[in-house]
Design a protein around this motif. Structure first.
Motif, mmCIF file in Angstrom:
data_model
loop_
_atom_site.group_PDB
_atom_site.id
_atom_site.type_symbol
_atom_site.label_atom_id
_atom_site.label_comp_id
_atom_site.label_asym_id
_atom_site.label_seq_id
_atom_site.Cartn_x
_atom_site.Cartn_y
_atom_site.Cartn_z
ATOM 1 N N VAL A 1 0.813 -1.218 0.000
ATOM 2 C CA VAL A 1 0.000 0.000 0.000
ATOM 3 C C VAL A 1 0.846 1.267 0.000
ATOM 4 N N SER A 2 2.101 1.171 0.435
ATOM 5 C CA SER A 2 2.918 2.386 0.496
ATOM 6 C C SER A 2 3.582 2.649 -0.852
ATOM 7 N N PRO A 3 3.748 3.924 -1.208
ATOM 8 C CA PRO A 3 4.428 4.252 -2.468
ATOM 9 C C PRO A 3 5.831 3.650 -2.562
ATOM 10 N N ALA A 4 6.528 3.550 -1.429
ATOM 11 C CA ALA A 4 7.886 3.003 -1.447
ATOM 12 C C ALA A 4 7.872 1.523 -1.840
ATOM 13 N N LYS A 5 6.947 0.757 -1.272
ATOM 14 C CA LYS A 5 6.870 -0.665 -1.606
ATOM 15 C C LYS A 5 6.412 -0.857 -3.053
ATOM 16 N N GLN A 6 5.488 0.006 -3.493
ATOM 17 C CA GLN A 6 5.029 -0.093 -4.874
ATOM 18 C C GLN A 6 6.172 0.184 -5.843
ATOM 19 N N THR B 1 -0.134 0.923 -7.778
ATOM 20 C CA THR B 1 -1.335 0.608 -7.006
ATOM 21 C C THR B 1 -0.987 -0.471 -5.990
ATOM 22 N N PRO B 2 -1.868 -0.690 -5.001
ATOM 23 C CA PRO B 2 -1.660 -1.848 -4.130
ATOM 24 C C PRO B 2 -1.898 -3.143 -4.902
ATOM 25 N N GLU C 1 -0.548 6.707 9.168
ATOM 26 C CA GLU C 1 -0.561 7.596 8.001
ATOM 27 C C GLU C 1 0.053 6.911 6.782
ATOM 28 N N ALA C 2 0.931 5.928 7.026
ATOM 29 C CA ALA C 2 1.601 5.233 5.923
ATOM 30 C C ALA C 2 0.635 4.385 5.098
ATOM 31 N N LEU C 3 -0.568 4.123 5.629
ATOM 32 C CA LEU C 3 -1.548 3.338 4.884
ATOM 33 C C LEU C 3 -2.149 4.118 3.729
ATOM 34 N N GLY C 4 -1.957 5.434 3.737
ATOM 35 C CA GLY C 4 -2.462 6.240 2.630
ATOM 36 C C GLY C 4 -3.966 6.445 2.699
ATOM 37 N N SER D 1 -0.008 -2.892 6.277
ATOM 38 C CA SER D 1 0.652 -2.536 7.527
ATOM 39 C C SER D 1 1.693 -1.440 7.336
ATOM 40 N N PRO D 2 1.816 -0.550 8.338
ATOM 41 C CA PRO D 2 2.918 0.421 8.318
ATOM 42 C C PRO D 2 4.204 -0.151 8.900
#
Length: 244
Positions: free
Chosen positions: A59-64, A71-72, A187-190, A216-217
């Protein structure tokens, strides 16, 4: 599975099916199908099983960015994945990891073309939860297609009993055997409502009563026997004992 199946798609499907049946890991980073084909495999492997909800991942931009997407991703939740509390055995899993999350319960259907205000209204309750990740891919090293086909590493799901006020803001903290091991800001969940609209569009609509695990954050932690406690906003907590 609608439409013709290509050889690589068939091979990935059989890889996931066989590894799950044998409860063993296999080497990843070998299959590079389009995400749409990987979701076909995910759906096929869960055919004829009622869907109780969905889990969001990346869900986080960094993981994407790490996976080359914007997108998730999602996985399906089935009845046998909803775990009883307060004691859970890890023996049913392949290589489990703990990931504390916020879970929402939908109080209304959400159509594939719903608007943002409908997503807001559809959230009936929120809870603390644990997504007990499980993957067939050794060391959780996989391509995007591999993790999607393997149901987004969905293993088991736990949910607290005390509802949280929504929107849930603050910090999630994970304790293992009373030692603080990780924490992260919600907040990291967007934008949760945006994620719900995206999910409803992707799966053809969401239903009242379904559970949505929001991601998860906190980085997932390797699971081991012992006591696990998640602390969240509004003084909430969820405690589980895990056995080998």
């Amino acid at each position: 599975m609608d439409g013709p199946i290509n050889p690589e798609e068939a091979a990935l499907l059989e890889e996931v099916r066989s590894a799950r049946a044998a409860k063993c890991t296999v080497a990843g980073n070998r299959f590079h199908l389009d995400a749409s084909l990987a979701y076909r495999i995910q759906e096929h492997l869960g055919a004829h099983r009622p869907v109780r909800g969905y889990k969001l991942g990346l869900v986080s931009p960094a993981k994407q960015a790490q996976m080359g997407i914007t997108t998730p991703i999602y996985g399906r939740i089935y009845d046998d994945m909803l775990l009883e509390q307060p004691v859970v055995s890890l023996s049913r899993f392949i290589q489990p990891r703990f990931e504390p999350e916020i879970v929402i319960l939908l109080g209304e259907d959400l159509s594939p073309t719903a608007a943002i205000h409908q997503a807001q209204q559809a959230i009936a309750m929120a809870y603390l939860g644990i997504d007990l990740l499980d993957s067939i891919w050794a060391g959780y090293r996989f391509t995007l297609a591999e993790v999607i086909a393997d149901n987004a590493s969905g293993g088991g799901f736990l949910r607290g009993k005390k509802p949280l006020a929504w929107p849930a803001v603050g910090t999630l903290r994970l304790f293992i055997d009373e030692h603080a091991v990780a924490e992260g800001s919600l907040e990291a969940l967007g934008p949760v409502e945006d994620h719900l609209l995206w999910l409803a569009h992707e799966v053809g609509g969401l239903k009242a009563g379904q559970l949505i695990y929001l991601g998860s954050p906190i980085s997932a932690q390797p699971a081991r026997p012992g006591s696990v406690r998640v602390e969240g906003p509004q003084g909430s907590w969820l405690a589980i004992t895990f056995l080998s």
